[in-house]
Write a protein that holds these residues in place. Structure first.
Motif, PDB file in Angstrom:
ATOM      1  N   LEU A 106       0.824  -1.214   0.000  1.00 26.80           N
ATOM      2  CA  LEU A 106       0.000   0.000   0.000  1.00 26.80           C
ATOM      3  C   LEU A 106       0.856   1.261   0.000  1.00 26.80           C
ATOM      4  CD1 LEU A 106      -2.848  -1.037   2.434  1.00 26.80           C
ATOM      5  CD2 LEU A 106      -3.039  -0.628  -0.020  1.00 26.80           C
ATOM      6  N   ARG A 107       1.950   1.251   0.732  1.00 28.17           N
ATOM      7  CA  ARG A 107       2.847   2.413   0.753  1.00 28.17           C
ATOM      8  C   ARG A 107       3.496   2.615  -0.611  1.00 28.17           C
ATOM      9  NH1 ARG A 107       2.105   6.280   3.735  1.00 28.17           N
ATOM     10  NH2 ARG A 107       4.266   6.860   3.504  1.00 28.17           N
ATOM     11  N   ILE A 108       3.883   1.514  -1.265  1.00 31.43           N
ATOM     12  CA  ILE A 108       4.482   1.619  -2.595  1.00 31.43           C
ATOM     13  C   ILE A 108       3.443   2.148  -3.587  1.00 31.43           C
ATOM     14  CG2 ILE A 108       5.386   0.263  -4.531  1.00 31.43           C
ATOM     15  CD1 ILE A 108       6.800  -1.490  -2.433  1.00 31.43           C
ATOM     16  N   ALA A 109       2.217   1.643  -3.480  1.00 28.03           N
ATOM     17  CA  ALA A 109       1.162   2.083  -4.399  1.00 28.03           C
ATOM     18  C   ALA A 109       0.830   3.570  -4.190  1.00 28.03           C
ATOM     19  CB  ALA A 109      -0.092   1.233  -4.198  1.00 28.03           C
ATOM     20  N   SER A 110       0.821   4.032  -2.978  1.00 30.09           N
ATOM     21  CA  SER A 110       0.498   5.445  -2.726  1.00 30.09           C
ATOM     22  C   SER A 110       1.687   6.344  -3.027  1.00 30.09           C
ATOM     23  CB  SER A 110       0.046   5.639  -1.293  1.00 30.09           C
ATOM     24  OG  SER A 110       1.098   5.431  -0.394  1.00 30.09           O
ATOM     25  N   TYR A 111       2.914   5.807  -3.035  1.00 28.63           N
ATOM     26  CA  TYR A 111       4.101   6.605  -3.309  1.00 28.63           C
ATOM     27  C   TYR A 111       4.151   7.018  -4.762  1.00 28.63           C
ATOM     28  CZ  TYR A 111       9.010   7.920  -3.621  1.00 28.63           C
ATOM     29  OH  TYR A 111      10.174   8.610  -3.834  1.00 28.63           O
ATOM     30  N   ARG A 112       3.634   6.196  -5.653  1.00 38.78           N
ATOM     31  CA  ARG A 112       3.678   6.478  -7.090  1.00 38.78           C
ATOM     32  C   ARG A 112       2.729   7.594  -7.486  1.00 38.78           C
ATOM     33  NH1 ARG A 112       4.296   0.710 -10.183  1.00 38.78           N
ATOM     34  NH2 ARG A 112       6.214   0.111  -9.129  1.00 38.78           N
ATOM     35  N   LYS A 113       1.751   7.885  -6.675  1.00 38.85           N
ATOM     36  CA  LYS A 113       0.750   8.915  -7.028  1.00 38.85           C
ATOM     37  C   LYS A 113       1.301  10.290  -6.916  1.00 38.85           C
ATOM     38  CE  LYS A 113      -3.311   6.256  -5.983  1.00 38.85           C
ATOM     39  NZ  LYS A 113      -4.518   6.157  -5.239  1.00 38.85           N
TER      40      LYS A 113
END
Length: 87
Positions: free
Chosen positions: A80-87
């Motif tokens: 989840l942290r990786i997914a939100s970091y790309r935004k």
């Protein structure tokens, strides 16, 4: 504000009334369940005796549950942290 009022958090009379009401309610519940103050103390004592007699197996089981949950939660958190970091 006096030191006594600061210590109690309210005026002494209001604290006394609050304590009486809470004491009545706790006494009512304890009477409904058939508990006495000694039953509560014996229950607490028995809890620690049982914990000691288990050889702290309960603590081991508790830590096992934490590790079991962490096996799912930590990778999900990282994803989840990786997914939100790309935004």
């Amino acid at each position: 504000m006096s030191a006594l009022t600061r210590f109690l958090g309210d005026t002494p009379l209001r604290v006394l009334v609050k304590l009486l009401v809470v004491s009545f309610l706790v006494g009512l519940v304890m009477h409904a369940f058939g508990w006495s103050p000694m039953d509560v103390l014996y229950g607490i004592r028995q809890f620690f005796v049982d914990l000691w007699n288990l050889g702290f197996h309960a603590v081991d089981r508790f830590l096992g549950y934490i590790l079991l949950g962490a096996a799912i939660v930590v990778p999900a958190f990282i994803l989840l942290r990786i997914a939100s970091y790309r935004k």
